[in-house]
Design an enzyme around this catalytic site. Structure first.
Site, PDB file in Angstrom:
ATOM      1  N   ASN A 109       4.232 -18.224  39.836  1.00 40.97           N
ATOM      2  CA  ASN A 109       4.447 -19.726  39.732  1.00 40.97           C
ATOM      3  C   ASN A 109       5.491 -19.709  41.380  1.00 40.97           C
ATOM      4  OD1 ASN A 109       5.011 -22.272  38.512  1.00 40.97           O
ATOM      5  ND2 ASN A 109       6.651 -21.709  37.996  1.00 40.97           N
ATOM      6  N   HIS A 111       7.970 -23.296  42.189  1.00 43.56           N
ATOM      7  CA  HIS A 111       9.336 -24.189  41.528  1.00 43.56           C
ATOM      8  C   HIS A 111      10.362 -25.024  42.682  1.00 43.56           C
ATOM      9  CE1 HIS A 111      11.469 -25.684  38.035  1.00 43.56           C
ATOM     10  NE2 HIS A 111      12.878 -25.542  39.274  1.00 43.56           N
ATOM     11  N   SER A 138      10.883 -22.062  44.551  1.00 40.80           N
ATOM     12  CA  SER A 138      11.615 -20.642  44.803  1.00 40.80           C
ATOM     13  C   SER A 138      10.030 -20.233  44.171  1.00 40.80           C
ATOM     14  CB  SER A 138      12.370 -20.306  43.561  1.00 40.80           C
ATOM     15  OG  SER A 138      13.438 -20.917  43.881  1.00 40.80           O
ATOM     16  N   ASP A 147      10.371 -21.071  33.750  1.00 40.31           N
ATOM     17  CA  ASP A 147      10.823 -20.894  35.152  1.00 40.31           C
ATOM     18  C   ASP A 147      12.139 -19.384  35.273  1.00 40.31           C
ATOM     19  OD1 ASP A 147       9.335 -22.977  35.318  1.00 40.31           O
ATOM     20  OD2 ASP A 147      11.359 -24.360  35.339  1.00 40.31           O
TER      21      ASP A 147
HETATM   22  C1  GRF Z   1       5.121 -28.895  43.599  1.00 42.22           C
HETATM   23  O1  GRF Z   1       6.283 -29.137  43.607  1.00 42.22           O
HETATM   24  C2  GRF Z   1       5.563 -27.549  42.412  1.00 42.22           C
HETATM   25  O2  GRF Z   1       6.657 -26.846  43.062  1.00 42.22           O
HETATM   26  C3  GRF Z   1       5.844 -27.797  41.112  1.00 42.22           C
HETATM   27  O3  GRF Z   1       4.703 -28.327  40.980  1.00 42.22           O
HETATM   28  C4  GRF Z   1       4.624 -29.276  42.015  1.00 42.22           C
HETATM   29  C5  GRF Z   1       2.934 -29.212  42.287  1.00 42.22           C
HETATM   30  O4  GRF Z   1       2.456 -29.822  43.875  1.00 42.22           O
HETATM   31  N1  GRF Z   1       5.656 -26.724  40.171  1.00 42.22           N
HETATM   32  P1  GRF Z   1       1.093 -29.787  44.188  1.00 42.22           P
HETATM   33  O5  GRF Z   1       0.216 -30.724  43.010  1.00 42.22           O
HETATM   34  O6  GRF Z   1       0.873 -28.629  44.974  1.00 42.22           O
HETATM   35  O7  GRF Z   1       1.121 -31.390  45.925  1.00 42.22           O
END
Ligand code: GRF
Length: 216
Positions: A109, A111, A138, A147
């Protein structure tokens, strides 16, 4: 035929800019995106996948009575592509323990915070409210703790006095698009592992904050 690329299924719920970065990098990398699955029918990431000729699936969580039932449907769909790795890229669902156990040590994932700080949502607003001087992104292995899985890599950004939620989101996204394909390619190369809730790169135990990526 010998398999030369790590097969990846990407889960999304929205715009999919991280998905786009992963698609773009996959062309010259060691992984291949086998499918993109969304729980939102209007996720723009589905369009991005279709444009790249990647199979897509839409599974509406509202069609299932429980998280566990939805996750079982998700598992069935994912497993039909026989992936080596599951990549969460803005997938806005909490995963059940059964899901996480099914793909033990095979889910990543990204984050938008410097984990272990600021788990959960609204991270940009929360770092501003707290008067933090730095923020960032991260990438971590997914465990049953939201998370909370071991951090693999982080990249920092400086918070300037005139930064807003929007400018921070933009800066963090730019870092995400570099760091995520990099970590996926480490996994694809067999360099990255998780064992007893700890992350290893090239068999070296990673620190609690993962590897610090510095801008190249
Ligand atoms: C990103 O900021 C990621 O860190 C979080 O969700 C957002 C997804 O953005 N988990 P995108 O759909 O890839 O533009």
């Amino acid at each position: 035929m010998q398999k030369t690329h790590c097969s990846v299924v990407v889960l999304i719920s929205g715009n999919g800019t991280n998905l786009q970065a992963l698609i773009d990098s996959s062309v010259s990398s060691n992984y291949k995106i086998a499918a993109v699955i969304s729980n939102k029918s209007d996720a723009f990431g589905l369009v991005r996948a279709e444009r790249a000729n990647i199979p897509t699936a839409f599974i509406d969580h509202r069609d299932y009575q429980s998280r566990e039932q939805f996750d079982l449907a998700l598992i069935k769909s994912i497993d039909s592509f026989s992936p080596d790795l599951i990549v969460l890229a803005g997938f806005m669902r909490i995963l059940s323990p059964a899901f996480v156990q099914h793909y033990q040590a095979k889910i990543l994932n990204i984050h938008p915070s410097l984990l272990p700080a600021y788990r959960g949502t609204d991270t940009h607003q929360r770092v501003l409210d707290a008067g933090e001087k730095e923020h960032g992104v991260s990438v971590h292995f997914v465990t049953e703790e939201l998370d909370g899985g071991p951090v693999i890599a982080r990249e920092k950004i400086k918070i300037e006095p005139n930064d807003s939620v929007d400018t921070l989101a933009e800066k963090v996204h730019a870092k995400e698009h570099i760091i995520y394909p990099k970590v996926v390619s480490w996994f694809a190369a067999g360099r990255l592992h998780m064992q007893t809730n700890k992350a290893y790169l090239d068999h070296d135990l990673l620190p609690e904050t993962g590897i610090e990526i510095t801008p190249s």
